[in-house]
Design a protein around this motif. Structure first.
Motif, PDB file in Angstrom:
ATOM      1  N   TYR A 147      71.278 -10.260  41.608  1.00 18.11           N
ATOM      2  CA  TYR A 147      72.236 -11.063  41.973  1.00 18.11           C
ATOM      3  C   TYR A 147      73.626 -10.840  42.046  1.00 18.11           C
ATOM      4  CZ  TYR A 147      74.770 -15.827  41.682  1.00 18.11           C
ATOM      5  OH  TYR A 147      75.598 -16.627  41.706  1.00 18.11           O
ATOM      6  N   GLU A 148      74.432 -10.936  42.804  1.00 21.12           N
ATOM      7  CA  GLU A 148      75.837 -10.691  42.795  1.00 21.12           C
ATOM      8  C   GLU A 148      76.751 -11.847  42.548  1.00 21.12           C
ATOM      9  OE1 GLU A 148      75.318  -6.796  45.810  1.00 21.12           O
ATOM     10  OE2 GLU A 148      76.508  -8.732  46.464  1.00 21.12           O
ATOM     11  N   GLN A 149      77.317 -12.111  41.406  1.00 21.65           N
ATOM     12  CA  GLN A 149      77.807 -13.314  41.018  1.00 21.65           C
ATOM     13  C   GLN A 149      79.032 -13.762  42.048  1.00 21.65           C
ATOM     14  OE1 GLN A 149      80.570 -14.212  38.900  1.00 21.65           O
ATOM     15  NE2 GLN A 149      80.782 -12.464  37.321  1.00 21.65           N
ATOM     16  N   GLN A 150      79.588 -12.797  42.871  1.00 20.97           N
ATOM     17  CA  GLN A 150      80.828 -13.047  43.430  1.00 20.97           C
ATOM     18  C   GLN A 150      80.486 -13.496  45.027  1.00 20.97           C
ATOM     19  OE1 GLN A 150      83.352  -9.761  43.194  1.00 20.97           O
ATOM     20  NE2 GLN A 150      84.130 -10.366  41.029  1.00 20.97           N
ATOM     21  N   THR A 151      79.466 -12.742  45.356  1.00 21.74           N
ATOM     22  CA  THR A 151      78.914 -13.145  46.742  1.00 21.74           C
ATOM     23  C   THR A 151      78.032 -14.261  47.067  1.00 21.74           C
ATOM     24  OG1 THR A 151      77.554 -11.283  46.784  1.00 21.74           O
ATOM     25  CG2 THR A 151      79.736 -11.048  47.844  1.00 21.74           C
ATOM     26  N   GLN A 162      79.047 -21.015  34.986  1.00 23.23           N
ATOM     27  CA  GLN A 162      78.986 -20.349  36.340  1.00 23.23           C
ATOM     28  C   GLN A 162      79.091 -18.829  36.519  1.00 23.23           C
ATOM     29  OE1 GLN A 162      82.478 -21.545  38.776  1.00 23.23           O
ATOM     30  NE2 GLN A 162      81.277 -23.837  38.788  1.00 23.23           N
ATOM     31  N   GLY A 163      78.253 -18.220  37.144  1.00 23.37           N
ATOM     32  CA  GLY A 163      78.620 -16.908  37.148  1.00 23.37           C
ATOM     33  C   GLY A 163      77.273 -16.090  36.482  1.00 23.37           C
ATOM     34  N   SER A 164      76.578 -17.082  35.700  1.00 27.24           N
ATOM     35  CA  SER A 164      75.499 -16.474  35.022  1.00 27.24           C
ATOM     36  C   SER A 164      74.142 -16.609  35.759  1.00 27.24           C
ATOM     37  CB  SER A 164      75.508 -17.369  33.611  1.00 27.24           C
ATOM     38  OG  SER A 164      74.829 -18.523  33.877  1.00 27.24           O
ATOM     39  N   LEU A 165      73.481 -15.657  35.065  1.00 27.61           N
ATOM     40  CA  LEU A 165      71.978 -15.812  35.852  1.00 27.61           C
ATOM     41  C   LEU A 165      70.823 -15.949  34.584  1.00 27.61           C
ATOM     42  CD1 LEU A 165      69.958 -14.669  38.143  1.00 27.61           C
ATOM     43  CD2 LEU A 165      70.310 -12.475  37.417  1.00 27.61           C
TER      44      LEU A 165
END
Lengths: 351, 273
Positions: free
Chosen positions: A286-290, A219-222
């Motif tokens: 990519y903004e992982q929080q939003t 999670q949170g990765s791209l």
């Protein structure tokens, strides 16, 4: 408008306003003021010396240009205050050539302003239209020509002429065909359409060239991915990756707002097209929080947690999403193409 | 037996019993106690965790909760690992100066020892990425290997990082006041940790999708890009057409206008007004 005139005001209020025959008289040309160099011979001499000095500086700068070209080593770096470390040769060449050209210009302008003739020459403006004689003559000639050609009388000639004139531009339209063949279905499909449920295509990590398992994508990765079998050494790699590129993110299933999008993904892993639906730039800010993905070209913003809905910017469609699942070895695979064409809109686009 | 019971009331009997009991306890302890070396390590580790917990209570708990469980003001730190603590605190991002779209880098107020203690405490909350050692993030010193790493790192940087941080690592804007910071002068360790942990809105690049070696190559490229000399002219932030266009319009055209005014000024005509 007329009530704004002084006379009208005077009449309506019954008071006298001082009026003049012409409220804005033509002031005429101002008196000629001689320049300092016109009346003072020493000032003129000084200006002459200044102009010559500028030309001499230009000559020296040109000599400096040639000298620095010949003497400065191309690899040498020097520190110059606002620029930082710069190539000494580039700096010297630019500076000397700039000074040489500027001094010629500045000298010429200074010469013109101080020493060349200072006479003022008024030029009267004339009406734009031609005088009546010329106009009458032209109209008369046109009438005579029309009458002699019988244009109004022989209708068949007139109509066929109009027809031929109207058709000639079609040649130009036909030549547009040379712009290339129509795209047919090429825009509607990517290379993922070779995948079928019986023969799925693995998602391959662009960094490592290895297929991926769901547990690799945290999670949170791209991650960026391409279809298996598409090698960078292939001749048409650039053309194919321009449509096939994937952007893979993993979003906590509780955060997913779009049920269809969640279903296309696998345990929160979503595979979106990396190609912006506005003009086709690769997007991956990519903004992982939003969970927003932003296109650097025109700031189209997509909410990846909500089926890549467009939340800002000129893009007309959400990003297409690829349906992914896992094969029996546990690798992420696609079983078919995107359900809509990737990239920008075009006339024949289904929706 | 008689002898023992006869001395039962002796004033020293209690002392003897106590000594026997102590000897028995000590013997049992010696037999079953863990090895001395392991014991020393774990106590140092628990000491670091204890110290870290104290520092955490002072500097971090008002937002992240006393046990790092997270509050409405700050996220939970369970599972973020020591790498995240090392990055956030050593670059001065944490403790945050004020809430907002972006927590900027600022002067670090903790010593590396204190950071390690806090990292030990946070790491004890749940497993997460471990702070890297120099071998993991330091690019090769050998010029040939280094050049190879820079070349590979450049390719990886353009695929994974350039979209936000700009092709020269100068940073760029994101949405709603957020931005990707410049990578100029950033410590190799912190670049590595940022990729590992994905601070703030940066996505993470875990070892599973970007192996350690590739992270090191990216660090090598960023280092090289920072050191790259300027062949001449103003770099204008290396941001490309935006700053260059702005500079051209304002300074280029502005200079031309000033020259045009200078050329036309102070002639007889100009004096009229």
């Amino acid at each position: 408008m007329s009530e704004n005139l002084p006379e009208a005001h005077a009449a309506s209020h019954g008071t006298d306003v001082a009026t003049h025959g012409e409220p804005f008289a033509d002031p005429g040309l101002p008196a000629h003021e001689p320049r300092r160099t016109d009346i003072d011979e020493r000032a003129a001499k000084r200006a002459e010396r200044q102009v010559s000095l500028l030309f001499v500086v230009s000559m020296l700068a040109t000599v400096g240009f040639i000298a620095s070209y010949a003497s400065i080593d191309a690899d040498k770096l020097v520190y110059i205050f606002p620029l930082g470390h710069v190539s000494a040769l580039n700096f010297a060449l630019g500076m000397t050539l700039g000074v040489a050209l500027f001094c010629i210009g500045a000298g010429a302008v200074h010469w013109a302003r101080t020493l060349m003739s200072d006479h003022e020459l008024p030029a009267e403006r004339h009406a734009i239209e031609a005088d009546d004689d010329v106009r009458n003559d032209v109209i008369e000639q046109f009438r005579t020509g029309a009458a002699e050609s019988g244009f109004g009388r022989r209708k068949m000639i007139r109509n066929t002429l109009i027809g031929s004139m109207a058709l000639v531009p079609l040649s130009g339209v036909v030549l547009l065909r040379d712009l290339g063949p129509l795209p047919e279905q090429k825009l509607a499909h990517t290379n993922w359409d070779e995948a079928t449920p019986a023969k799925p295509i693995k998602l391959v990590n662009m960094n490592t060239d290895q297929p991926m398992k769901p547990e690799d994508v945290v999670q949170g990765s791209l991650t960026f991915a391409k279809p298996e079998g598409l090698e960078e050494s292939a001749e048409d790699f650039q053309q194919r990756i321009a449509k096939d590129a994937l952007m893979i993110v993993r979003i906590a299933p509780a955060d997913l707002k779009d049920a269809k999008s969640a279903e296309l993904g696998f345990e929160g892993i979503l595979a979106y097209s990396k190609i912006c639906t506005h003009v086709g730039c690769p997007i991956s800010l990519y903004e992982q929080q939003t969970h927003h993905a932003l296109c650097p070209c025109h700031q189209s913003t997509f909410d990846l947690a909500d089926g890549a809905r467009v939340i800002f910017g000129p893009a007309g469609h959400p990003l297409p999403q690829l349906k992914i699942t896992t094969d029996e070895q546990g690798y992420l695979v696609a079983t078919g193409d995107f359900d809509e064409p990737v990239g920008p809109s075009y006339w024949e686009r289904p929706r | 037996m008689k002898k023992l019971s006869a001395r039962r009331r002796h004033p020293l009997a209690a002392v003897v019993v106590l000594l026997l009991a102590l000897a028995a306890t000590g013997g049992l302890y010696a037999a079953f106690a863990p090895a001395e070396k392991a014991q020393a390590d774990s106590s140092a580790q628990s000491l670091a965790i204890d110290e870290g917990k104290k520092l955490f209570a002072v500097g971090c708990s008002s937002c992240h909760g006393l046990n790092g469980q997270g509050t409405s003001d700050g996220p939970s730190l369970v599972g973020v690992g020591s790498a995240a603590v090392d990055f956030q605190v050593a670059t001065g991002r944490m403790p945050a100066q004020q809430p907002g779209a972006q927590v900027p880098s600022k002067k670090n107020i903790y010593s590396q020892a204190e950071i390690d203690q806090m990292a030990a405490f946070v790491a004890s909350l749940g497993p997460g990425p471990v702070a890297p050692n120099a071998k993991q993030y330091q690019p090769s010193d050998d010029p040939v290997t280094n050049a190879e790493q820079v070349a590979k790192g450049g390719e990886l940087f353009r695929t994974n990082c350039a979209q936000c941080h700009n092709f020269a690592g100068k940073g760029g804007a994101l949405t709603n006041g957020k931005y990707a910071p410049s990578l100029e002068g950033v410590d190799a360790k912190h670049i590595y940790e940022a990729m590992q942990t994905g601070p703030q809105n940066m996505p993470s690049f875990p070892d599973t999708t970007m192996p350690e070696e590739q992270k090191r190559e990216i660090v090598a490229f960023v280092r090289n890009a920072n050191d790259e000399p300027n062949p001449g002219g103003l770099a204008l932030g290396s941001l490309g057409p935006v700053t260059e266009g702005l500079f051209g319009w304002i300074f280029g055209l502005g200079t031309l206008i000033v020259i045009a005014i200078w050329v036309a000024a102070h002639t007889t005509k100009a004096k009229k007004s």
